[in-house]
Write a protein that holds these residues in place. Structure first.
Motif, PDB file in Angstrom:
ATOM      1  N   LEU A   1       0.800  -1.041   0.028  1.00 34.40           N
ATOM      2  CA  LEU A   1      -0.125   0.000  -0.014  1.00 34.40           C
ATOM      3  C   LEU A   1       0.877   1.163  -0.014  1.00 34.40           C
ATOM      4  CD1 LEU A   1      -2.761   1.061   0.230  1.00 34.40           C
ATOM      5  CD2 LEU A   1      -2.570   1.306   2.606  1.00 34.40           C
ATOM      6  N   VAL A   2       2.029   1.282   0.907  1.00 31.90           N
ATOM      7  CA  VAL A   2       2.967   2.360   0.788  1.00 31.90           C
ATOM      8  C   VAL A   2       3.605   2.618  -0.191  1.00 31.90           C
ATOM      9  CG1 VAL A   2       4.678   3.481   1.872  1.00 31.90           C
ATOM     10  CG2 VAL A   2       3.030   2.124   3.417  1.00 31.90           C
ATOM     11  N   LEU A   3       4.159   1.495  -0.857  1.00 30.11           N
ATOM     12  CA  LEU A   3       4.852   1.672  -2.233  1.00 30.11           C
ATOM     13  C   LEU A   3       4.154   2.032  -3.431  1.00 30.11           C
ATOM     14  CD1 LEU A   3       6.710  -1.856  -2.044  1.00 30.11           C
ATOM     15  CD2 LEU A   3       7.755   0.404  -1.858  1.00 30.11           C
TER      16      LEU A   3
ATOM     17  N   ARG B   1       9.369   3.354   9.220  1.00 25.04           N
ATOM     18  CA  ARG B   1       9.924   4.504   8.744  1.00 25.04           C
ATOM     19  C   ARG B   1       8.430   5.265   7.886  1.00 25.04           C
ATOM     20  NH1 ARG B   1      14.068   1.567   6.291  1.00 25.04           N
ATOM     21  NH2 ARG B   1      12.801   1.738   4.184  1.00 25.04           N
ATOM     22  N   HIS B   2       7.602   4.685   7.749  1.00 22.43           N
ATOM     23  CA  HIS B   2       6.340   5.173   7.133  1.00 22.43           C
ATOM     24  C   HIS B   2       5.129   5.210   8.053  1.00 22.43           C
ATOM     25  CE1 HIS B   2       8.159   5.847   2.906  1.00 22.43           C
ATOM     26  NE2 HIS B   2       8.746   4.724   3.376  1.00 22.43           N
ATOM     27  N   SER B   3       5.349   4.843   9.252  1.00 18.35           N
ATOM     28  CA  SER B   3       4.178   4.800  10.204  1.00 18.35           C
ATOM     29  C   SER B   3       3.277   6.037  10.476  1.00 18.35           C
ATOM     30  CB  SER B   3       4.737   4.327  11.582  1.00 18.35           C
ATOM     31  OG  SER B   3       5.645   5.305  12.083  1.00 18.35           O
ATOM     32  N   HIS B   4       3.949   7.234  10.266  1.00 17.17           N
ATOM     33  CA  HIS B   4       3.369   8.441  10.327  1.00 17.17           C
ATOM     34  C   HIS B   4       2.365   8.626   9.146  1.00 17.17           C
ATOM     35  CE1 HIS B   4       5.455  10.320  13.845  1.00 17.17           C
ATOM     36  NE2 HIS B   4       6.355   9.957  13.465  1.00 17.17           N
ATOM     37  N   TRP B   5       2.798   8.196   7.790  1.00 15.87           N
ATOM     38  CA  TRP B   5       1.851   8.198   6.915  1.00 15.87           C
ATOM     39  C   TRP B   5       0.654   7.287   7.053  1.00 15.87           C
ATOM     40  CZ3 TRP B   5       0.083   4.509   3.119  1.00 15.87           C
ATOM     41  CH2 TRP B   5      -0.541   5.079   1.954  1.00 15.87           C
ATOM     42  N   LEU B   6       0.945   6.125   7.540  1.00 21.71           N
ATOM     43  CA  LEU B   6      -0.062   4.976   7.739  1.00 21.71           C
ATOM     44  C   LEU B   6      -1.106   5.458   8.886  1.00 21.71           C
ATOM     45  CD1 LEU B   6       2.224   1.584   7.982  1.00 21.71           C
ATOM     46  CD2 LEU B   6       0.239   2.302   6.397  1.00 21.71           C
TER      47      LEU B   6
END
Length: 285
Positions: free
Chosen positions: A108-110, A131-136
């Motif tokens: 999903l992030v990619l 690393r992408h936890s804030h976006w999640l």
């Protein structure tokens, strides 16, 4: 009148994190989500902590593959290092679930950022999601990723304990004249199987999880006799994941790729059942 900056009210949203959901089930109020996100700081930290723990838990499950898991062990006569060596199916399934779920959310992030993906292994995937936890945390699926990662941790901790089936209410039975309720039976020991929907009154009224959307259409057809138009059916991502045995991350990718119709209500996102069925009907086959 005093001159100054006009302060607009700040919208606040209840946290969708797994820990706050458990608080609510225990009679406590959910905490407020951080501005611009759907998770409170505590649930965000809990998500990051769980992601850090999963690689170690994944390796711990590997140490139970030789049958140390007790009741879930079976005699494996092929595919193992030694004929007849006991094999813990639940430990293997849990490891597979950890890798699959992390890979699904990473996908999903990619898709969102067009990045090069990490190596498909638990440790790199977990680091990537941290690393992408804030976006999640700001994504509409923040509650789902928080809940699913927390479930993986609990499942890994309980890999040596017997698991029991869970029953999830679905709705009224669709068979004419039947007063029973439909319940989706989710089997933790067989996570790859869709939920089985059964009736509390008549065991012959039974459907597989993916057939729930067709059952909804039957309910619509019945209600149409009493109204000018049948009621549209909308389902949450959690419903779709549970009934179709699809990782939540894949649900959101399908929703984005196929442009499912959607609506928001009380802070939750719902998808049009007909669009879901059109995209996932091949899984039922």
């Amino acid at each position: 009148m005093t001159q100054g900056t006009i302060r607009m009210p700040v919208a606040t949203t209840a946290c969708a994190g797994a820990a706050c959901v458990r608080r609510e089930s225990g009679g406590l109020a959910r905490r407020l989500a951080a501005p611009g996100t759907r998770l409170c700081p505590a649930c965000h930290e809990h998500l990051v902590r769980d992601l850090r723990r999963l690689p170690e838990l994944y390796e711990e499950c590997a140490r139970h593959l030789d049958g140390a898991g007790g009741e879930r062990s079976v005699e494996k006569t092929s595919g193992g290092p030694l004929p007849g060596m006991p094999f813990n199916c639940r430990a293997a399934d849990t490891r597979s679930a950890i890798l699959g779920v992390l890979g699904s959310w990473a996908g999903l992030v990619l898709e969102e950022f067009g990045l090069t993906g990490p190596r498909r292994a638990v440790a790199p995937l977990a680091r990537f999601l941290i690393r992408h936890s804030h976006w999640l945390a700001g994504h509409e699926a923040a509650g789902e990723v928080s809940a699913e990662v927390a479930r993986l941790v609990r499942r890994a901790h309980g890999v040596i304990d017997p698991a029991t089936d869970r029953r999830v209410p679905v709705g009224d039975c669709v068979e004419p004249g039947c007063s029973g309720d439909l319940t989706a039976v989710v089997r933790p020991r067989q996570p790859r199987l869709p939920a089985a929907i059964t009736c509390t009154e008549n065991p012959a009224h039974r459907w597989a999880g993916p057939e729930w959307l067709q059952l909804s259409r039957r309910l619509n057809a019945t209600s149409a006799t009493d109204s000018s138009s049948p009621e549209e059916r909308w389902v949450t991502a959690a419903d779709i994941a549970r009934l179709w045995s699809v990782p939540p991350g894949s649900v959101y990718r399908h929703a984005s790729t196929a442009k499912w119709r959607r609506r928001s209500e009380s802070g939750r996102t719902y998808y049009h059942a007909a669009d879901v069925h059109e995209s996932l009907k091949h899984r039922a086959a």
